[in-house]
Design a protein around this motif. Structure first.
Motif, mmCIF file in Angstrom:
data_model
loop_
_atom_site.group_PDB
_atom_site.id
_atom_site.type_symbol
_atom_site.label_atom_id
_atom_site.label_comp_id
_atom_site.label_asym_id
_atom_site.label_seq_id
_atom_site.Cartn_x
_atom_site.Cartn_y
_atom_site.Cartn_z
ATOM 1 N N ILE A 18 63.078 14.548 44.316
ATOM 2 C CA ILE A 18 63.045 14.591 45.785
ATOM 3 C C ILE A 18 64.191 13.771 46.363
ATOM 4 O O ILE A 18 64.856 13.019 45.647
ATOM 5 N N LYS A 19 64.357 13.919 47.685
ATOM 6 C CA LYS A 19 65.474 13.239 48.345
ATOM 7 C C LYS A 19 65.024 11.941 48.991
ATOM 8 O O LYS A 19 63.822 11.683 49.135
ATOM 9 N N CYS A 20 65.989 11.153 49.409
ATOM 10 C CA CYS A 20 65.733 9.959 50.205
ATOM 11 C C CYS A 20 67.035 9.591 50.910
ATOM 12 O O CYS A 20 68.004 10.344 50.885
ATOM 13 N N GLY A 21 67.035 8.400 51.533
ATOM 14 C CA GLY A 21 68.231 7.976 52.266
ATOM 15 C C GLY A 21 68.082 8.268 53.754
ATOM 16 O O GLY A 21 67.458 9.267 54.136
ATOM 17 N N VAL A 22 68.669 7.417 54.565
ATOM 18 C CA VAL A 22 68.584 7.587 56.016
ATOM 19 C C VAL A 22 69.111 8.962 56.411
ATOM 20 O O VAL A 22 68.599 9.593 57.333
ATOM 21 N N TYR A 23 70.127 9.450 55.683
ATOM 22 C CA TYR A 23 70.709 10.767 55.995
ATOM 23 C C TYR A 23 70.199 11.858 55.048
ATOM 24 O O TYR A 23 70.735 12.952 55.033
ATOM 25 N N ARG A 24 69.239 11.539 54.231
ATOM 26 C CA ARG A 24 68.593 12.473 53.283
ATOM 27 C C ARG A 24 69.597 13.100 52.307
ATOM 28 O O ARG A 24 69.412 14.229 51.849
ATOM 29 N N ASN A 25 70.631 12.369 51.985
ATOM 30 C CA ASN A 25 71.651 12.893 51.064
ATOM 31 C C ASN A 25 71.598 12.189 49.708
ATOM 32 O O ASN A 25 72.542 12.272 48.930
ATOM 33 N N VAL A 26 70.490 11.500 49.446
ATOM 34 C CA VAL A 26 70.346 10.791 48.169
ATOM 35 C C VAL A 26 69.243 11.475 47.361
ATOM 36 O O VAL A 26 68.175 11.787 47.898
ATOM 37 N N VAL A 82 76.292 6.296 42.021
ATOM 38 C CA VAL A 82 75.137 6.267 41.114
ATOM 39 C C VAL A 82 74.587 4.862 41.233
ATOM 40 O O VAL A 82 75.325 3.901 41.039
ATOM 41 N N ARG A 83 73.318 4.719 41.598
ATOM 42 C CA ARG A 83 72.842 3.349 41.830
ATOM 43 C C ARG A 83 71.337 3.218 41.582
ATOM 44 O O ARG A 83 70.638 4.208 41.373
ATOM 45 N N GLY A 84 70.914 1.957 41.670
ATOM 46 C CA GLY A 84 69.502 1.650 41.493
ATOM 47 C C GLY A 84 69.330 0.563 40.459
ATOM 48 O O GLY A 84 70.307 -0.060 40.026
ATOM 49 N N SER A 85 68.111 0.357 40.065
ATOM 50 C CA SER A 85 67.776 -0.745 39.163
ATOM 51 C C SER A 85 66.733 -0.253 38.167
ATOM 52 O O SER A 85 65.798 0.458 38.561
ATOM 53 N N GLY A 86 66.884 -0.604 36.885
ATOM 54 C CA GLY A 86 65.913 -0.168 35.877
ATOM 55 C C GLY A 86 65.844 1.347 35.829
ATOM 56 O O GLY A 86 66.861 2.032 35.711
ATOM 57 N N PHE A 87 64.605 1.860 35.973
ATOM 58 C CA PHE A 87 64.403 3.312 35.922
ATOM 59 C C PHE A 87 64.186 3.852 37.350
ATOM 60 O O PHE A 87 63.536 4.858 37.543
ATOM 61 N N MET A 88 64.731 3.104 38.330
ATOM 62 C CA MET A 88 64.684 3.508 39.744
ATOM 63 C C MET A 88 66.110 3.853 40.154
ATOM 64 O O MET A 88 66.824 3.039 40.733
ATOM 65 N N LEU A 89 66.545 5.069 39.806
ATOM 66 C CA LEU A 89 67.946 5.434 39.966
ATOM 67 C C LEU A 89 68.105 6.617 40.919
ATOM 68 O O LEU A 89 67.187 7.415 41.096
ATOM 69 N N ALA A 90 69.301 6.699 41.504
ATOM 70 C CA ALA A 90 69.570 7.776 42.462
ATOM 71 C C ALA A 90 71.052 8.105 42.458
ATOM 72 O O ALA A 90 71.879 7.299 42.015
ATOM 73 N N ILE A 91 71.369 9.305 42.969
ATOM 74 C CA ILE A 91 72.772 9.656 43.219
ATOM 75 C C ILE A 91 72.925 9.967 44.704
ATOM 76 O O ILE A 91 72.042 10.567 45.311
ATOM 77 N N GLU A 92 74.032 9.510 45.282
ATOM 78 C CA GLU A 92 74.312 9.810 46.696
ATOM 79 C C GLU A 92 75.326 10.940 46.743
ATOM 80 O O GLU A 92 76.430 10.829 46.200
ATOM 81 N N LEU A 93 74.961 12.037 47.415
ATOM 82 C CA LEU A 93 75.845 13.201 47.486
ATOM 83 C C LEU A 93 76.642 13.170 48.787
ATOM 84 O O LEU A 93 76.077 12.988 49.878
ATOM 85 N N ARG A 114 66.709 11.116 44.330
ATOM 86 C CA ARG A 114 66.125 9.978 43.595
ATOM 87 C C ARG A 114 65.311 10.422 42.379
ATOM 88 O O ARG A 114 64.699 11.495 42.384
ATOM 89 N N PHE A 115 65.282 9.538 41.400
ATOM 90 C CA PHE A 115 64.536 9.796 40.162
ATOM 91 C C PHE A 115 63.441 8.749 40.028
ATOM 92 O O PHE A 115 63.729 7.548 40.025
ATOM 93 N N LEU A 116 62.194 9.205 39.915
ATOM 94 C CA LEU A 116 61.053 8.298 39.748
ATOM 95 C C LEU A 116 60.212 8.776 38.565
ATOM 96 O O LEU A 116 59.004 8.971 38.670
ATOM 97 N N ALA A 117 60.882 8.956 37.432
ATOM 98 C CA ALA A 117 60.191 9.494 36.254
ATOM 99 C C ALA A 117 59.275 8.429 35.658
ATOM 100 O O ALA A 117 59.544 7.230 35.767
ATOM 101 N N PRO A 118 58.201 8.850 35.004
ATOM 102 C CA PRO A 118 57.307 7.886 34.358
ATOM 103 C C PRO A 118 58.028 7.060 33.291
ATOM 104 O O PRO A 118 58.997 7.528 32.679
ATOM 105 N N LEU A 119 57.526 5.847 33.053
ATOM 106 C CA LEU A 119 58.119 4.992 32.023
ATOM 107 C C LEU A 119 57.764 5.493 30.624
ATOM 108 O O LEU A 119 58.293 4.981 29.637
ATOM 109 N N VAL A 120 56.865 6.466 30.537
ATOM 110 C CA VAL A 120 56.506 7.041 29.234
ATOM 111 C C VAL A 120 57.304 8.317 28.944
ATOM 112 O O VAL A 120 57.052 9.003 27.954
ATOM 113 N N THR A 121 58.263 8.630 29.807
ATOM 114 C CA THR A 121 59.102 9.815 29.586
ATOM 115 C C THR A 121 59.778 9.703 28.215
ATOM 116 O O THR A 121 60.187 8.617 27.808
ATOM 117 N N GLU A 122 59.875 10.848 27.515
ATOM 118 C CA GLU A 122 60.577 10.855 26.221
ATOM 119 C C GLU A 122 62.085 10.854 26.480
ATOM 120 O O GLU A 122 62.538 11.414 27.485
#
Ligand code: PLP
Length: 431
Positions: free
Chosen positions: A393-401, A353-364, A403-411
């Motif tokens: 959506i996914k990310c990562g060189v191997y596409r196994n991550v 589980v990693r990232g910074s602030g509200f830029m977080l992701a899980i690596e599967l 990612r969460f990019l939710a708005p900062l106004v999310t409840e």
């Protein structure tokens, strides 16, 4: 059309018939409207949008202050082209951006506006080359810098981005730290020094470009000590340090910009995405003497700094300040991180589980000794989450991550709901 629900297959078939396959649409959905952290498809089904147009909607969909600013600007002038005549929203925006990037450094800054993130990256490289009169550029493996020819060359992922599209010359790649895989800052610095010794001497290097947190590359954060060492090294060799803040900027990591976590001052900063809540605009902001290197006429673009987009960007920056969105993002990020860590204790397939602030992701990962990347599992979880009403959506060189990019106004309740949907998706896929 009998019912709204029946529209989706028809529209997706229209998509396949008239849009080339090279442009992928991650979710088989056609959306109709959006608000805050939610979107509704043409059939009326609601989804939590934790993608935000890939990190563009940090302020949330259809923020009323942004809509009002664009509407007001539309009554005055929509497009004039800054290469022909100046207009106030452009001037006000570059001044605001210079203030945000310079912070308390006291260094004179200038800014120039473009349309897309890739265009900002291209121009940052042009400016660095003009300033140093050197040809080479170094970027990082796993980095993503856009889909223009220079952008894909700088990008440190081979497929699908590079294919056989050709490459721009004088670009070199070096590894990025990866704490989860045991690749430390020291190792990354050693690799950079080896690159200097074996491939390109530092006095031929115009710029090093780095994302403070790799976006498409898997939400890996550059450790503070790595960014500081890079700053020292680039200063020693007269190399321009470019922070690509296209995805990390505007509060995504908890500060205005990702580089601010390390207390360094880059020479050039690229901005785009959440700068203007979906209006297409980007920019390069940097030290005035570097920004002034290209001779008159060397920078520009017909749509760069479009008046409507500038008005939107000014409203975005005002709203961040008025609604304290940076602090809100940090708080939401903490809540999401805690929830993800809790899921990790239940599902060992969440390797990191990693990232910074509200830029977080899980690596599967797979349940083997190497904790091998598991892109198939990632895709299944993403599809199942969508069925449950959550878009990610996914990310990562191997596409196994994932990612969460939710708005900062999310409840807060929406963060909890997303975690609940994700937990159900993981249980369903893994049962
Ligand atoms: C760090 C980074 N740089 C550049 C780009 C390219 O931006 P655009 O797609 O607007 O050209 C992106 C897009 O995802 C990005 O994340």
């Amino acid at each position: 059309m009998n019912s709204k629900c029946e529209e989706t297959p028809y529209l997706l078939q229209q998509r396949d018939q008239f849009v080339p396959r090279g442009l992928v649409t991650a979710h088989p959905l056609v959306i109709d409207r959006a608000q805050g952290a939610e979107v509704w498809d043409v059939g009326g089904k609601r989804y939590l949008d934790f993608v935000g147009g890939i990190g563009v909607m940090n302020i949330g969909h259809n923020h009323p202050k942004v809509l009002a600013a664009v509407q007001a600007q539309m009554q005055k002038v929509t497009h004039a082209c800054f290469q022909v005549v100046a207009y106030r929203p452009y001037l006000d925006l570059v001044q605001r951006l210079c203030g945000l990037v310079a912070g308390s450094s006291g260094i004179a800054h200038k800014a120039v506006l473009f349309t897309s993130g890739a265009e900002a990256v291209e121009n940052a490289v042009k400016i660095a080359r003009a300033h140093t009169q050197r040809p080479a550029v170094i970027s990082f493996r796993g980095g993503f810098h856009g889909r223009t020819l220079l952008g894909t060359t700088l990008t440190g992922m081979s497929q699908p981005y590079k294919q056989n599209f050709g490459m721009a010359p004088e670009v070199f790649h070096t590894p990025y730290p990866n704490a989860y895989r045991g690749f430390t800052s020291e190792m990354a610095l050693q690799a950079l020094n080896e690159l200097f010794a074996t491939q390109v001497s530092p006095d031929r290097v115009a710029a090093i470009i780095i994302e403070p947190v790799q976006g498409d590359g898997g939400f890996l954060s550059a450790p503070v000590e790595f960014l500081r060492a890079l700053r020292t090294l680039t200063e020693q060799h007269g190399i321009v340090l470019i922070a690509d803040e296209v995805q990390t900027g505007f509060g995504r990591t908890g500060k205005w910009f990702g580089f601010q976590h390390a207390g360094i001052q880059p020479d050039l900063v690229t901005v785009a995405k959440s700068l203007a809540a979906g209006m297409p605009i980007s920019g390069v902001v940097g030290r005035a003497e570097i920004m002034d290197a290209p001779a008159p006429g060397g920078l520009g673009g017909t749509y760069g700094g479009n008046a409507l987009a500038c008005a939107a960007a000014l409203a975005v920056i005002d709203t961040y300040e008025q609604e304290q969105l940076l602090a809100r993002g940090v708080k939401l990020g903490e809540r999401l991180r805690q929830g993800l860590v809790r899921l990790q204790t239940r599902f060992p397939q969440i390797g990191d589980v990693r990232g910074s602030g509200f830029m977080l992701a899980i690596e599967l990962v797979k349940d083997d000794a190497a904790r091998s990347p598991d892109p198939e599992l990632n895709q299944q979880v993403i599809d199942e989450a969508r069925n449950g009403g959550l878009l990610v959506i996914k990310c990562g060189v191997y596409r196994n991550v994932l990612r969460f990019l939710a708005p900062l106004v999310t409840e807060e309740a929406q963060v909890d709901e997303a975690l609940d949907i994700l937990e159900k998706a993981l249980s369903r896929v893994l049962s």
